[in-house]
Design an enzyme around this catalytic site. Structure first.
Site, PDB file in Angstrom:
ATOM      1  N   GLU A   1       0.771  -1.221  -0.116  1.00 40.79           N
ATOM      2  CA  GLU A   1       0.026  -0.068  -0.052  1.00 40.79           C
ATOM      3  C   GLU A   1       0.878   1.080   0.017  1.00 40.79           C
ATOM      4  OE1 GLU A   1      -3.375   0.706   0.013  1.00 40.79           O
ATOM      5  OE2 GLU A   1      -3.549  -1.525  -0.487  1.00 40.79           O
TER       6      GLU A   1
ATOM      7  N   SER B   1       0.904  -3.723 -11.634  1.00 37.39           N
ATOM      8  CA  SER B   1       0.651  -4.313 -10.346  1.00 37.39           C
ATOM      9  C   SER B   1      -0.051  -3.666  -9.539  1.00 37.39           C
ATOM     10  CB  SER B   1       2.172  -4.304  -9.755  1.00 37.39           C
ATOM     11  OG  SER B   1       2.595  -3.187  -9.582  1.00 37.39           O
ATOM     12  N   HIS B   2      -0.359  -4.074  -8.148  1.00 40.84           N
ATOM     13  CA  HIS B   2      -1.356  -3.566  -7.270  1.00 40.84           C
ATOM     14  C   HIS B   2      -0.957  -2.054  -6.992  1.00 40.84           C
ATOM     15  CE1 HIS B   2      -4.075  -2.871  -3.959  1.00 40.84           C
ATOM     16  NE2 HIS B   2      -3.092  -2.703  -3.417  1.00 40.84           N
ATOM     17  N   VAL B   3       0.273  -2.038  -6.653  1.00 39.07           N
ATOM     18  CA  VAL B   3       0.644  -0.648  -5.957  1.00 39.07           C
ATOM     19  C   VAL B   3       0.869   0.178  -7.118  1.00 39.07           C
ATOM     20  CG1 VAL B   3       3.299  -1.131  -6.604  1.00 39.07           C
ATOM     21  CG2 VAL B   3       2.540   0.532  -4.584  1.00 39.07           C
TER      22      VAL B   3
ATOM     23  N   ARG C   1      -2.923   1.261  -7.555  1.00 43.33           N
ATOM     24  CA  ARG C   1      -3.206   2.219  -6.425  1.00 43.33           C
ATOM     25  C   ARG C   1      -2.434   3.729  -6.569  1.00 43.33           C
ATOM     26  NH1 ARG C   1      -7.322   0.688  -3.622  1.00 43.33           N
ATOM     27  NH2 ARG C   1      -6.533   1.568  -1.540  1.00 43.33           N
TER      28      ARG C   1
END
Length: 1476
Positions: A1052, A1070-1072, A1075
């Protein structure tokens, strides 16, 4: 002319660049030592030039002036004896020295072209006089050391010369010739070496003024080319010495002065030129290079032409016969020019410009370029080694330790002693034991001894005032019934039994009052046999407490073989006695270490490396023979060899252990260390001073330091006895003056040899070095190769009768291969050397896995070859400075191959090696993508190095920290332990090469220094962190630009962070990354270390970032700028979002036709929406779901009441959930894990099982239970893991961050059949980096998509495609991910929360999708992947992915974030959602 001479010639300042401009390219370090090129002599062996440019630069090292000559002549100059010489006459002066000693000095003035001569005669019967002298050039009076010196002269401490007199009847005579016209006088003293007595003149120096040369020269100048020739001839006359820069200038001016004197006599410039170049000028050229050769060509021109031919030929090593032949061929080249009518002057001009044609030189060039080995073609996959790596942990037994009788007695003694224990040790006496305990009690030293030997024991003992000394004990301290002997005493042990114990021991106590004694040597007599400590005396040390190390808290030893490390720490005081003790102790521990697996062997490695790096004491008050050390080494390495043979999974760490231990050898090898130093002293008449001190040290306890000392002596002699070179070699290898003085047999003196000893010492010390390395060095190539190839010598003194047989079974041609390597091991251009080293290792490799009684010799040879690769690469950096990318990549491939040959589990490195080969092939074939692909291979190679470094750190660092604390090792040495292990291997060299190539590839592929992931302008304070993971839960009060060295992809972004910069390479999707874009946080990867370092320098300061599509512009700002840049209208609170809790709709399972907002999340609904609406070639997998509310219903089902009650130890279920939630609300993050574990204990209600089975079967999906109950349990566990992921840390903090009520988050489960994918992809139909809506951006990985969206290292294949030209995808980057995930036909259960429906909140990716079966991790080989090597296939797949993305975006009417897979060329879309 030798190559060393040739290079020195070019470096002499009297050979100006205008004359030898074409030769200035030569670098002195390219010379091959030992080549005596172009000093042909008719009937004598070729003389090896003493000049070596290897030491040329070292002569400039600043020296410490220990003994200035002023100390001998500190008296006023008025007290000196002065003999003034008239320029035209010969003068004689006599002096009375002392008693019958009479000194006579004769001075003969110089004639044309000759030197001044000073004859000194002393009438005496002594034959030990030395002339201690120097010369003076100016009024300042500082001594200089003339280059022309009498035979046997040595340089004394760099400040004076010492010349021995020659016996002539009853006189001693000495003749000194001074040819430097700038020298005005000589000063000297006479020293009687036998009586250590100085003879002076009235307390001062004798001063002899030299006659001045006639300086009446006409006002003319001498052509510089003639001065150069004259200087060259002077250099030849003086034996071709090596000059310092100052001496070069002096020689040049002296040559000019000589020529001016000739001109003053009336000789014309033209006559002078003829004289200098004429073959008949034999007085000026006394050295006839080729006897009997008749030619009109001056020999100096032949020499220069010979050098040019040698240079053009690639500077080969010629035999003496070849040198003579080349010299004659050079003469023929010039004679051809004469026959054409070219004058000597014209030839001189042409030769200095390199214009003399020669066919032979061209042939030599051709020959030298093919002087490299031909590498065999091999299947590179045969190099792969794979072992299952078990968990790195030590298993402890709970069984209590059974104490021996002596151990129990020791504990009882400890309880009865009222003072500190200074020393305590238990020795093994076969199957019995001996306790030695030294304590301080009431100011007295008490020695307690006890043993469980069955027969009566007598102690034969003494006391020591210096360690190891035997002195008879005073009668006042002798215990009753003792017997005094010469230098010793004997005392009987008494048999006792304590507290009715079943065992009996014999004990003895001795009290010593005298504080002067430092220890007690002793032996035992029992049953008629003398008992010693491994063949040596026992020794109880009294004052260990005085030097006791302050030990640090060792911690809990987690991640180590703690029991073994504790044992090592207990034995360290014994190991400190000598290398023999340490190696024998290590040998005793090998079995325990092997049983401890990797951790046990890591303990031995850490201990041995602490020893090798001098962090532990090498010798402590103990005299041990070299053969005993080598025998102990031999025993240890034999045991390690056996483990290597029987446990191949430990070979990497065993190699590392063996590299820290010498090779060793029974008897003869070690004993030669002791014997041969005596031969050196006898052969070279150097029995006193430093050599005798070193001899005593070698006899007492030889160590690896002796290899360095020997090399320092060799360097000192080669440098013309420059003492600064001696100290430089020592200091560069960690040996200081303090260390020399710390030996038990200290070395106080500096070496001081005579010039006539030079050749003999170089020969004998060179031979001795081989003996030292044979014992102490495991990584010395020459000794390792010799040991394997075998040798036999019957020389004088050295290696007499020594015969080592070759190792059996060596491959055909292997000896020649090693000879090639040894012949080129010092080459500056290292490419062919590296090829030879790698070929030798490849040939050797099969033998290392086969039984062989000489296996350890082969292992040591392989270790030495590996070490030589590293040093060669480091030496080759200069060769790569301006090298082509192809050559640099080839170098890298060689080093990767070397690393793969050195490590276990090397599959990833092997595929990196294949990648480099493919990149080179692409470059050669003109493939435009070669740099882009090479960059992906470079990134993967870096990941492989990082992975290896991490594995070393995990294995070694805990042991280093634990043992380092126990032994009191310097903290800095502990902190960098693993780092230094890595630096010592070829991985460090490989990393350096990658850093050189990276910017070239980025520039060629137009990659730039940045990859922009989220292009948002930001202003904030720079904060530097190691890992984003470590700060993901932080809240920054000020706008913060995070510079994180590690970003994995699943973290996060913390509150308050406005930008994230990293050198790491997370995927853009990717997730980061998602985000960052959703949160409007600037996110970029920087590939340029200089830029990162510059940004890091702004830490704590305010910075503005302005990203573009391929760059980030940054600038420092002031505090006022931050306030003015903030627009109040833009500042708003967090978006107003709320989660609406979903209710259970009385259905446990539903088909895709029943997916609604109230039943499932957006993920399920979107996939159902695609069914039948996308083109038929886009496949949509069949789906069912467990809807919202099922988890809560299962949780409250009666079937789970008992389970939950058990989980909370029979507390009511109603209180279980509130208790855990209360912990969570109080900030106890550990409660998240408790909740997840509780969820995993849930049982499936029968109704759920029934409905899910019916729904899946009616939808055409396989039911897991049909394959057995166990398969259903696997499916049920996967479902529970999806539910439990609601409470993973990342998801919990994400909802809390945006102030969402976590309790209202509901989790449906989307159930799909897994497509066993060839590739997985993620599409963003608007380019997320640039925001360009006309461009599709996608990433592709091999295998399942978890490596793309999860925290798997490396980059995926990325490409863009314009929506108006979907048939033209453009690859942006090739993949570097080393791992691919593959699975059997199975079911996957995907998280589908109501959080994914919220606009402005990226709930997707926070929760887990879990397959029923575990994925297989496969190390990927991209060189056989059609997506990489088949352009047509790649174009087809990428175009299809782009078209699928365009079709889905068109269907929804908005930008989409799409996941899918490719199987057998077909496209499957598994989910889509709006792109955030």
């Amino acid at each position: 002319m030798s190559n060393t001479i040739g290079n020195n010639l070019l470096h002499q300042s009297f050979l100006s660049p205008t004359v030898f401009e074409h030769q200035n390219r030569i670098n002195s370090s390219t010379c091959t030592g030992g080549n005596t090129f172009f000093q042909p002599q008719a009937k004598s062996p070729v003389h090896k030039s003493p000049i070596s440019t290897e030491f040329h630069g070292n002569r400039l090292t600043a020296q410490k002036n220990k003994l200035r000559m002023g100390k001998q002549r500190a008296v006023s100059r008025s007290t000196q004896a002065v003999l003034a010489a008239d320029p035209s006459s010969e003068l004689t002066e006599k002096f009375k020295l002392d008693g019958n000693l009479e000194l006579q000095v004769d001075v003969r003035p110089p004639t044309s072209g000759s030197a001044s001569v000073v004859n000194i005669q002393v009438t005496t019967s002594s034959d030990s006089l030395l002339l201690h002298w120097g010369a003076i050039k100016s009024q300042i009076g500082k001594w200089i050391l003339p280059n022309r010196r009498p035979a046997g002269t040595v340089v004394y401490k760099n400040q004076a010369l010492r010349s021995p007199f020659v016996k002539s009847g009853s006189n001693l005579i000495l003749r000194i010739e001074i040819d430097d016209p700038a020298i005005q006088a000589l000063e000297f003293l006479i020293f009687d070496n036998a009586q250590n007595k100085w003879y002076k003149y009235k307390g001062g120096n004798f001063n002899i003024k030299l006659p001045m040369r006639d300086s009446r020269t006409p006002n003319v100048s001498v052509p510089e080319d003639l001065v150069q020739v004259q200087a060259y001839l002077r250099w030849e006359r003086k034996g071709k010495q090596m000059y310092t820069p100052e001496q070069e200038k002096e020689e040049y001016e002296a040559a000019r002065t000589e020529l001016l004197e000739e001109i003053a006599k009336g000789i014309s410039i033209q006559d002078l030129r003829t004289k200098l170049t004429s073959k008949n000028d034999k007085n000026e050229r006394k050295e006839q290079l080729v006897s009997g050769t008749k030619s009109n060509i001056p020999d100096d021109l032949v020499q220069i032409q010979s050098f040019i031919r040698w240079e053009k030929a690639g500077k080969p090593n010629y035999s003496p016969e070849q040198q003579l032949k080349e010299f004659e061929e050079s003469r023929k080249d010039l004679e051809v020019e004469l026959e054409k009518g070219v004058s000597l002057d014209e030839i001189r001009k042409k030769i200095t410009k390199g214009e003399i044609q020669t066919k032979v030189a061209k042939q030599l060039v051709k020959k030298s370029t093919v002087e490299r080995i031909q590498r065999k073609k091999r299947d590179i996959m045969q190099l792969v080694t794979k072992f299952d790596s078990g968990p790195i942990e030590e298993t402890f037994t709970s069984e209590p330790q059974v104490l021996s009788a002596i151990q129990q007695f020791a504990r009882e003694m400890e309880d009865h002693i009222d003072g500190p224990i200074l020393n305590q040790k238990i020795y093994k006496l076969s199957d019995k034991e001996l306790l030695v305990l030294v304590a301080k009690s009431s100011g007295k030293t008490k020695v307690c001894l006890a043993t469980d030997l069955p027969e009566p024991v007598v102690l034969h003992w003494a006391l020591s005032k210096s360690p190891g000394e035997w002195t008879a004990p005073p009668s006042t301290i002798l215990p009753p019934d003792s017997v005094s002997l010469d230098k010793a005493a004997q005392t009987k042990f008494a048999t006792i039994s304590l507290d009715n114990r079943p065992y009996k021991v014999q004990s003895l106590e001795i009290t010593i009052q005298d504080e002067d004694f430092v220890g007690m040597p002793f032996v035992l007599l029992s049953g008629g046999k003398w008992m010693k400590n491994s063949g040596s005396d026992f020794y109880a040390e009294f004052n260990t407490g005085a030097k006791e190390v302050q030990k640090k808290d060792a911690g809990d030893g987690k991640g180590t073989s703690k029991s073994l490390l504790n044992r090592i720490a207990e034995l360290e005081s014994e190991a400190q006695k000598s290398f023999m003790h340490r190696f024998n102790i290590a040998a005793d521990l090998v079995d325990q270490a092997t049983k401890g697996g990797e951790l046990g062997l890591a303990a031995i490695l850490v201990w041995m490396r602490f020893m090798a790096t001098r962090q532990l004491i090498w010798n402590k008050n103990y005299n041990v023979k070299p053969r005993e050390i080598s025998k102990a080494q031999d025993r240890l390495t034999d045991l390690l060899q056996n483990v290597y043979k029987n446990s191949p999974q430990y070979r990497e760490i065993l190699r590392m252990i063996m590299s820290t231990v010498g090779r060793g050898g029974e008897g003869d090898v070690g004993q030669r260390i002791r014997d041969e130093i005596l031969v050196i002293q006898r052969n070279n008449n150097c029995k006193g001073g430093m050599m005798e001190e070193w001899h005593q040290k070698l006899h007492n306890n030889t160590s690896p330091d002796d290899v360095v000392i020997c090399q320092a002596l060799i360097d000192y002699i080669k440098s013309d006895f420059d003492i600064g070179v001696y100290w430089k070699t020592l200091n560069d290898n960690g040996i200081t003056k303090e260390r020399l003085l710390s030996y038990d047999r200290a070395i106080h003196s500096e070496p001081n040899f005579r010039r006539d000893q030079k050749d003999g010492l170089l020969r004998d010390l060179g031979n001795y070095m081989r003996t030292l390395k044979a014992v102490h060095s495991g990584a010395d190539l020459e000794s390792a190769a010799t040991n394997c190839m075998g040798y036999r010598s019957e020389g004088k003194g050295f290696m007499v009768g020594v015969q080592i047989n070759p190792v059996s079974g060596l491959p055909s041609g292997f000896p020649e291969l090693l000879q090639f390597v040894l012949a080129h091991v010092e080459d500056k251009n290292v490419e062919s050397l590296l090829e030879g080293l790698l070929e030798a290792r490849e040939e050797l490799r099969p033998l290392l896995s086969k039984p062989n009684d000489r296996l350890k010799d082969l292992i040591f040879l392989d270790i030495a070859l590996d070490s030589t690769v590293r040093t060669a690469v480091e030496r080759g950096y200069e060769e790569l400075s301006n090298a082509s990318p192809e050559k640099t990549m080839y170098f890298i491939s060689l080093v990767v191959e070397n690393l793969a040959l050195s490590v276990d589990n090397n599959e990833d490195l092997i595929y990196c090696l294949k990648g480099w080969d493919l990149a080179i092939s692409m470059l050669k074939s003109g493939n435009d993508d070669w740099a882009l692909f090479a960059k992906s291979v470079l990134d993967r190679t870096r990941l492989a190095l990082a992975s290896k470094a991490e594995s070393y750190h995990q294995l070694l660092q805990p042991s280093a920290e634990y043992l380092g604390a126990l032994l009191g090792v310097d903290q800095w040495a502990v902190n960098i332990f693993t780092e230094e292990v890595i630096r010592g291997g070829s991985a460090a060299s490989l990393s350096s090469l990658l850093n050189r190539l990276d910017p070239i590839l980025r520039q060629t592929a137009n990659l730039g220094s940045w990859q922009i992931i989220s292009p948002v302008e930001a202003i904030g304070y720079v904060v530097v962190v190691d890992e984003l993971l470590s700060v993901q839960n932080e809240t920054y009060s000020k706008p913060t630009i995070l510079l994180a060295k590690s970003v994995k992809g699943e973290e996060e972004i913390p509150d308050g962070a406005v930008a994230l910069l990293t050198p790491d390479m997370p995927d853009v999707l990717s997730h980061v990354s998602v985000r960052a874009r959703n949160s409007k946080v600037c996110f970029a990867t920087c590939f340029d270390t200089k830029i990162l370092a510059d940004i890091q320098a702004y830490e704590g300061k305010l910075l503005r970032l302005k990203p573009s599509s391929a760059d980030v512009v940054y600038s420092e700002m002031k505090e006022d700028d931050l306030e003015s840049s903030t627009n109040p209208e833009e500042v708003s609170s967090a978006p107003s979002m709320a989660l609406v809790r979903k209710q259970f709709a009385s259905r446990y399972a539903i088909s895709s036709q029943e997916f609604t907002t109230e039943m499932v999340g957006a993920k399920s609904r979107n996939i159902a929406h695609l069914k039948g609406k996308v083109p038929s070639w886009v496949n949509i997998p069949t789906s069912v779901a467990l809807p919202f509310g099922v988890f809560e219903t299962v949780l409250s089902d009666n079937i789970n009441q008992a389970i939950l009650l058990l989980a909370i130890h029979f507390h009511a279920v109603a209180t279980k959930w509130p208790t855990l939630k209360g912990k969570l609300n109080e900030g106890n993050i550990g409660a998240l894990g408790e909740i997840r574990n509780t969820v995993l204990e849930l049982a499936a209600p029968p109704q759920l099982v029934k409905e899910l089975k019916e729904t899946m079967q009616s939808s055409g999906m396989p039911w897991p239970g049909d394959e057995g109950a166990q398969r259903w349990e696997q499916a049920w566990l996967a479902i529970k893991k999806v539910w439990a992921s609601k409470w993973n840390e990342r998801a919990y903090f994400s909802t809390r961050k945006v102030k969402l009520n976590h309790d209202n988050l509901c989790m449906a489960v989307l159930v799909q059949e897994i497509v066993n994918a060839d590739y997985a992809f993620v599409i963003h139909t608007t380019n997320p980096s640039s925001g360009d809506s006309s461009e599709i951006y996608a990433e592709v990985v091999k295998g399942l998509g978890e490596t793309l969206v999860g925290a798997y290292p490396g980059r995926s294949l990325s490409f863009i495609c314009k929506k108006n030209d979907l048939n033209s995808p453009k690859v942006l980057g090739y993949p570097s991910k080393p791992i691919g995930l593959f699975i059997r036909r199975s079911i996957i259960f995907r998280s589908d929360s109501n959080g994914e429906d919220l606009e402005g909140y990226a709930g997707a990716g926070l929760y887990d999708s879990v397959p029923m079966d575990k994925e297989d991790e496969v190390v990927l080989d991209y060189t056989s992947d059609a997506l990489i090597i088949d352009g047509k296939f790649r174009h087809s797949i990428l175009s299809s992915i782009a078209r699928a993305g365009s079709a889905i975006e068109e269907l929804y009417g908005s930008a989409q974030d799409i996941e899918g897979v490719v199987k057998d060329g077909k496209i499957y879309v598994v989910q889509t959602r709006p792109q955030m």
